[in-house]
Design a protein around this motif. Structure first.
Motif, PDB file in Angstrom:
ATOM      1  N   ALA A   3       0.838  -1.187   0.000  1.00  0.00           N
ATOM      2  CA  ALA A   3       0.000   0.000   0.000  1.00  0.00           C
ATOM      3  C   ALA A   3       0.871   1.233   0.000  1.00  0.00           C
ATOM      4  O   ALA A   3       2.010   1.210   0.486  1.00  0.00           O
ATOM      5  N   PRO A   4       0.381   2.355  -0.560  1.00  0.00           N
ATOM      6  CA  PRO A   4       1.170   3.583  -0.558  1.00  0.00           C
ATOM      7  C   PRO A   4       1.534   3.989   0.860  1.00  0.00           C
ATOM      8  O   PRO A   4       0.739   3.830   1.786  1.00  0.00           O
ATOM      9  N   THR A   5       2.749   4.482   1.014  1.00  0.00           N
ATOM     10  CA  THR A   5       3.205   4.936   2.315  1.00  0.00           C
ATOM     11  C   THR A   5       2.943   6.429   2.441  1.00  0.00           C
ATOM     12  O   THR A   5       3.296   7.201   1.560  1.00  0.00           O
ATOM     13  N   THR A   6       2.364   6.828   3.534  1.00  0.00           N
ATOM     14  CA  THR A   6       2.005   8.226   3.709  1.00  0.00           C
ATOM     15  C   THR A   6       2.926   8.882   4.721  1.00  0.00           C
ATOM     16  O   THR A   6       3.190   8.337   5.795  1.00  0.00           O
ATOM     17  N   LEU A   7       3.441  10.032   4.382  1.00  0.00           N
ATOM     18  CA  LEU A   7       4.180  10.828   5.337  1.00  0.00           C
ATOM     19  C   LEU A   7       3.252  11.217   6.475  1.00  0.00           C
ATOM     20  O   LEU A   7       2.099  11.578   6.266  1.00  0.00           O
ATOM     21  N   THR A   8       3.759  11.154   7.674  1.00  0.00           N
ATOM     22  CA  THR A   8       2.918  11.393   8.824  1.00  0.00           C
ATOM     23  C   THR A   8       3.499  12.499   9.679  1.00  0.00           C
ATOM     24  O   THR A   8       4.667  12.438  10.065  1.00  0.00           O
ATOM     25  N   SER A   9       2.713  13.466   9.988  1.00  0.00           N
ATOM     26  CA  SER A   9       3.158  14.548  10.857  1.00  0.00           C
ATOM     27  C   SER A   9       2.982  14.108  12.297  1.00  0.00           C
ATOM     28  O   SER A   9       1.864  13.928  12.782  1.00  0.00           O
ATOM     29  N   LEU A  10       4.078  13.872  12.983  1.00  0.00           N
ATOM     30  CA  LEU A  10       4.031  13.422  14.365  1.00  0.00           C
ATOM     31  C   LEU A  10       4.546  14.514  15.290  1.00  0.00           C
ATOM     32  O   LEU A  10       5.206  15.458  14.855  1.00  0.00           O
ATOM     33  N   PHE A  87      18.504  21.547  19.084  1.00  0.00           N
ATOM     34  CA  PHE A  87      18.036  20.824  17.906  1.00  0.00           C
ATOM     35  C   PHE A  87      16.735  20.077  18.230  1.00  0.00           C
ATOM     36  O   PHE A  87      16.490  19.710  19.376  1.00  0.00           O
ATOM     37  N   THR A  88      15.942  19.878  17.209  1.00  0.00           N
ATOM     38  CA  THR A  88      14.656  19.210  17.345  1.00  0.00           C
ATOM     39  C   THR A  88      14.532  18.124  16.290  1.00  0.00           C
ATOM     40  O   THR A  88      14.993  18.293  15.162  1.00  0.00           O
ATOM     41  N   VAL A  89      13.904  16.998  16.658  1.00  0.00           N
ATOM     42  CA  VAL A  89      13.703  15.878  15.738  1.00  0.00           C
ATOM     43  C   VAL A  89      12.211  15.631  15.559  1.00  0.00           C
ATOM     44  O   VAL A  89      11.451  15.689  16.525  1.00  0.00           O
ATOM     45  N   GLN A  90      11.797  15.368  14.323  1.00  0.00           N
ATOM     46  CA  GLN A  90      10.449  14.901  14.077  1.00  0.00           C
ATOM     47  C   GLN A  90      10.499  13.749  13.085  1.00  0.00           C
ATOM     48  O   GLN A  90      11.445  13.625  12.291  1.00  0.00           O
ATOM     49  N   VAL A  91       9.500  12.897  13.143  1.00  0.00           N
ATOM     50  CA  VAL A  91       9.342  11.830  12.158  1.00  0.00           C
ATOM     51  C   VAL A  91       8.508  12.388  11.018  1.00  0.00           C
ATOM     52  O   VAL A  91       7.409  12.896  11.232  1.00  0.00           O
ATOM     53  N   VAL A  92       9.041  12.294   9.793  1.00  0.00           N
ATOM     54  CA  VAL A  92       8.294  12.803   8.634  1.00  0.00           C
ATOM     55  C   VAL A  92       7.868  11.706   7.676  1.00  0.00           C
ATOM     56  O   VAL A  92       7.106  11.952   6.745  1.00  0.00           O
ATOM     57  N   THR A 446      16.071  19.731  12.819  1.00  0.00           N
ATOM     58  CA  THR A 446      16.156  21.167  12.605  1.00  0.00           C
ATOM     59  C   THR A 446      16.773  21.821  13.835  1.00  0.00           C
ATOM     60  O   THR A 446      16.896  21.210  14.887  1.00  0.00           O
ATOM     61  N   HIS A 447      17.126  23.101  13.657  1.00  0.00           N
ATOM     62  CA  HIS A 447      17.732  23.830  14.771  1.00  0.00           C
ATOM     63  C   HIS A 447      16.872  25.040  15.121  1.00  0.00           C
ATOM     64  O   HIS A 447      16.323  25.712  14.238  1.00  0.00           O
ATOM     65  N   GLY A 448      16.764  25.315  16.411  1.00  0.00           N
ATOM     66  CA  GLY A 448      16.022  26.492  16.847  1.00  0.00           C
ATOM     67  C   GLY A 448      14.551  26.394  16.501  1.00  0.00           C
ATOM     68  O   GLY A 448      13.938  25.337  16.523  1.00  0.00           O
ATOM     69  N   GLY A 449      14.007  27.514  16.076  1.00  0.00           N
ATOM     70  CA  GLY A 449      12.579  27.536  15.763  1.00  0.00           C
ATOM     71  C   GLY A 449      12.271  27.153  14.343  1.00  0.00           C
ATOM     72  O   GLY A 449      11.104  27.084  13.947  1.00  0.00           O
ATOM     73  N   SER A 450      13.302  26.889  13.514  1.00  0.00           N
ATOM     74  CA  SER A 450      13.054  26.562  12.110  1.00  0.00           C
ATOM     75  C   SER A 450      12.484  25.169  11.983  1.00  0.00           C
ATOM     76  O   SER A 450      12.871  24.246  12.686  1.00  0.00           O
TER      77      SER A 450
END
Length: 451
Positions: A3-10, A87-92, A446-450
């Motif tokens: 099935a297509p894989t969808t990017l997920t905003s976590l 620094f900040t990490v997110q799963v995309v 990312t770094h800071g507020g970006s």
């Protein structure tokens, strides 16, 4: 069909409070260590003088008692990688099938080699940033695709893909998310035994295409005997210290014209150069090195290195300079003083995979020009190493030999991990993208507020 894989905003990960560069540089025996010593900002500097003698001399590539593969589990609830303060990490992206190499198209689209499915995927630039798009399959039906390169570098007309068995190219125009035509074979019949990760890099002038081909064994212990005269004749056409038999044209970086008309060995003695890149603003090719096993827990160092044309890096006869491998004791004394020492020595058995230089401005200025590299992690060491992203420090464009942990925390205990960093790229907006091929995830740092 998958099935297509969808990017997920976590949800964003927490920002670690560990001060950057708070720890002293670990040298000597302390520089080796294990996963328990890892944390963002921990720095190491390993030199050839620090290497212990081999503690295992049989060097058996099939020794079953050495196999300690990790158990891969899902990320614990709320668990994210550790990164330096600020620094900040997110799963995309998630649920991919062994995502490995990540490359950024000139327009910012994110190309990912999904090695497990035989596909090359494309995430639109904005979708990859926000975690809100479904990827498209740019190419399919490939044998473990890995390396990706755009050619020419400006306004590319082709996307080259290095599969385990061949290098192919697809017609391409900026913005394409599906290949315009079928695959054209550029380099055929690459042997696939053992190491299968073929990476690609294009020279700055566009005249040369580099492809890395790893070895078929741990130390080439089964090569047929050859006389010194036969070896000299072979090396004239294949390169210094090169191997033969099933190892012919393996453990090398090869170079060819973009049409595949002429192919030769560019550098030899590189057991498995699983990642390549051209250092920005230069013509210097860089490579990650997966070194041999079964010489002991603290041998042989993996590495990051610039790659010289005609350079010989030791495998299988020597390692880290003039250190002779016990499996080939006394066989090639003529090579002892001709082995190049890699620029940055890493903890042995880390399984370093990909490398990228940071040439953007979204991170603090001190990061500009440094290199990031992924470590997929050890498989045969009692106390695990690797499973992280490291930063190699440069000064005036030259390696200092020092590197520090940047993204850690994937090891839960001596038997269990929840991620194996593999691919890495600098996105168009300066964020760092990291693929985890164990759980099929892509992280965005990312770094800071970006964001």
């Amino acid at each position: 069909m998958r099935a297509p894989t969808t990017l997920t905003s976590l949800p964003l990960a927490f920002i670690l409070l560990t001060p950057l560069h708070a720890q002293e540089v670990r040298t000597g025996a302390k520089a080796f260590g294990t996963w328990q010593d890892d944390a963002p900002g921990v720095s190491r500097h390993i030199t050839p003088a620090d290497l212990p003698p081999p503690s295992l001399t049989e060097n058996d590539p099939e020794a079953p008692d050495f196999e300690r593969l990790p158990k891969v589990v899902d990320a614990p609830q709320g668990k994210m990688p550790n990164v330096p303060q600020g620094f900040t990490v997110q799963v995309v992206a998630k649920d991919l099938n062994k995502p490995r190499v990540i490359r950024i198209a000139p327009n910012g689209d994110v190309f990912v080699a999904e090695s497990g499915s035989g596909r090359v995927l494309v995430f639109p630039a904005e979708g990859a940033k926000e975690g809100s798009a479904t990827p498209q399959a740019f190419a399919e039906n490939l044998d473990r695709p890995f390396g990706i390169a755009f050619y020419p570098l400006v306004e590319p007309r082709y996307v080259y893909v290095a599969a385990a068995n061949q290098v192919v190219r697809y017609p391409y125009r900026t913005g394409d998310r599906k290949a315009r035509g079928s695959a054209e074979v550029i380099l055929a019949d690459i042997p696939t035994k053992r190491h299968w990760t073929r990476d690609l890099a294009v020279s700055r002038d566009g005249q040369r295409l580099f492809v890395s081909i790893g070895s078929a064994s741990n130390v080439a212990a089964g090569m047929p005997e050859r006389s010194s005269d036969e070896i000299k004749a072979f090396e004239k056409t294949h390169g210094l210290g090169t191997t033969w038999g099933e190892e012919e044209n393996r453990a090398v970086v090869r170079v060819m014209d973009p049409e595949g008309g002429t192919v030769r060995n560019f550098a030899t003695g590189l057991r498995n150069c699983s990642g390549m890149t051209i250092q920005p603003g230069t013509d210097t090719l860089w490579c990650t090195g997966n070194e041999r096993d079964h010489l002991g827990p603290n041998l042989v160092p993996d590495f990051l290195t610039s790659v010289r044309e005609g350079g010989f890096y030791g495998w299988p006869w020597y390692y880290t300079g003039a250190n002779e491998d016990p499996a080939h004791a006394g066989e090639r004394p003529d090579l002892k003083d001709k082995v190049l020492v890699p620029d940055v020595l890493l903890q042995p058995h880390s399984s370093t995979m990909q490398i990228v230089f940071y040439d953007a401005s979204a991170f603090p200025a001190e990061y500009r020009g440094d290199a990031f590299a992924t470590m997929r992690g050890s498989w045969n060491r009692e106390d695990r190493t690797g499973y992280k992203v490291v930063r190699a420090r440069m000064k005036d464009g030259k390696p200092t030999g020092l590197y520090e942990d940047f993204m850690t925390g994937f090891v839960l205990d001596k038997d269990t991990v929840w991620g194996r960093p593999t691919g890495i790229a600098v996105a168009q907006d300066g964020a760092l993208l990291v693929s985890d091929d164990a759980n099929g995830t892509i992280f965005r740092v990312t770094h800071g507020g970006s964001r």
